[in-house]
Design an enzyme around this catalytic site. Structure first.
Site, mmCIF file in Angstrom:
data_model
loop_
_atom_site.group_PDB
_atom_site.id
_atom_site.type_symbol
_atom_site.label_atom_id
_atom_site.label_comp_id
_atom_site.label_asym_id
_atom_site.label_seq_id
_atom_site.Cartn_x
_atom_site.Cartn_y
_atom_site.Cartn_z
ATOM 1 N N GLU A 39 41.945 21.088 1.392
ATOM 2 C CA GLU A 39 41.104 21.647 0.865
ATOM 3 C C GLU A 39 40.012 22.181 2.037
ATOM 4 O O GLU A 39 39.779 21.614 2.839
ATOM 5 C CB GLU A 39 40.217 21.035 -0.235
ATOM 6 C CG GLU A 39 39.187 21.796 -0.869
ATOM 7 C CD GLU A 39 38.488 20.763 -1.832
ATOM 8 O OE1 GLU A 39 37.891 21.228 -2.669
ATOM 9 O OE2 GLU A 39 38.551 19.386 -1.748
ATOM 10 N N LYS A 109 40.541 26.431 -7.980
ATOM 11 C CA LYS A 109 40.058 25.047 -8.184
ATOM 12 C C LYS A 109 39.353 25.323 -9.864
ATOM 13 O O LYS A 109 38.263 26.011 -9.999
ATOM 14 C CB LYS A 109 39.268 24.431 -7.233
ATOM 15 C CG LYS A 109 38.867 23.173 -7.738
ATOM 16 C CD LYS A 109 38.092 22.591 -6.523
ATOM 17 C CE LYS A 109 37.699 21.067 -6.620
ATOM 18 N NZ LYS A 109 36.550 20.628 -5.502
ATOM 19 N N CYS A 146 41.459 18.491 -5.218
ATOM 20 C CA CYS A 146 40.626 17.295 -5.030
ATOM 21 C C CYS A 146 40.186 16.751 -6.303
ATOM 22 O O CYS A 146 40.565 16.070 -7.092
ATOM 23 C CB CYS A 146 39.393 18.016 -4.073
ATOM 24 S SG CYS A 146 38.438 16.666 -3.426
#
Length: 259
Positions: A39, A109, A146
């Site tokens: 990321e 995300k 994440c």
């Protein structure tokens, strides 16, 4: 499927990060079907006051162009994290580039890191609530980023969309309990979904590092250290099928997601 996970520490200098990516990918021999970077590889988050909107790039910008060139050279699918330019707050986006240099998929995300005293949503916007998968060779790969790891419903959604492997780039901030959470959540998501995980993390002082490859049984296949590292592993999709045959928990569900 051959996977390569490149662990690195990016900075807030986008040009320097492109040079770093070119150097690190230049050291690969092209054997991997899937190459995974962390990321925020394009540009680090920086401190909470750092303006990510001014650093964000379009999907045809220099960072994705670099990934496309490297994907063509390697003959691999390359996945990496960037901040994607919009007319407002940028997205925290994963891009997947194919061996021909084409953009195969983007994942924006969904779960922004508003936790542990941090507020990612102050600087970034969340993506649409929709699982994203792509084919790498004959294997269906799901994409997560994440903090998404803390939400089991998303892992289940990408598995319900056909994923046999989940690719999870991360910049998992270091701190008390964080490495334990990282290992535990990755193995839990693998076990409960009988799916393999390849998790490429940022290293360095700010982040936890410890990129991981976990198989569909929840066993750790490979683990990096704290700093720059490279993991290479061979994941057999047939092993996922065997795990699901021995442990048919997905088939035995009585509650199913909307996906």
């Amino acid at each position: 499927m051959q996977v390569a996970l490149v662990q690195l520490a990016s900075s807030t200098d986008s040009a320097a990060n492109r040079e770093l990516v070119e150097t690190r990918l230049g050291g690969l021999d092209g054997a991997a079907d899937l190459v995974l970077l962390p990321e925020a590889t394009m540009h680090d988050f920086g401190d909470p006051q750092h303006d990510l909107a001014s650093a964000a790039e379009p999907l045809d910008g220099p960072f994705v162009s670099l990934l496309a060139a490297q994907a063509r050279r390697l003959g691999s699918v390359v996945v990496a994290g960037m901040f994607e330019q919009t007319d407002d707050l940028p997205f925290n986006t994963l891009v997947a580039v194919g061996p021909d240099g084409s953009l195969l998929a983007t994942y924006r995300k969904i779960h922004l890191y508003d936790s542990f005293g941090y507020q990612e949503s102050d600087r970034l916007r969340a993506g649409d609530i929709e699982p994203v998968t792509l084919k790498v060779g004959g294997t269906r790969v799901g994409l997560m980023t994440c903090y998404d790891l803390r939400f089991p419903e998303l892992a289940r959604a990408v598995v319900d969309a056909g994923a046999e492997l989940v690719a999870l780039p991360a910049a998992w901030v270091a701190g008390e309990h964080k490495l334990h959470h990282w290992r535990t959540l990755l193995t839990a998501r693998a076990i409960e979904n009988t799916v393999a995980f390849a998790a490429a993390a940022q290293g360095g002082r700010r982040y936890t590092g410890h990129s991981l490859v976990v198989d569909a049984w929840g066993s750790i296949v490979a683990e990096a250290g704290d700093d720059d590292d490279l993991l290479q592993a061979d994941l057999d999709p047939a092993d996922v099928a065997r795990a699901r045959d021995v442990n048919p928990s997905l088939a035995n569900r009585r509650m199913r997601s909307a996906w």
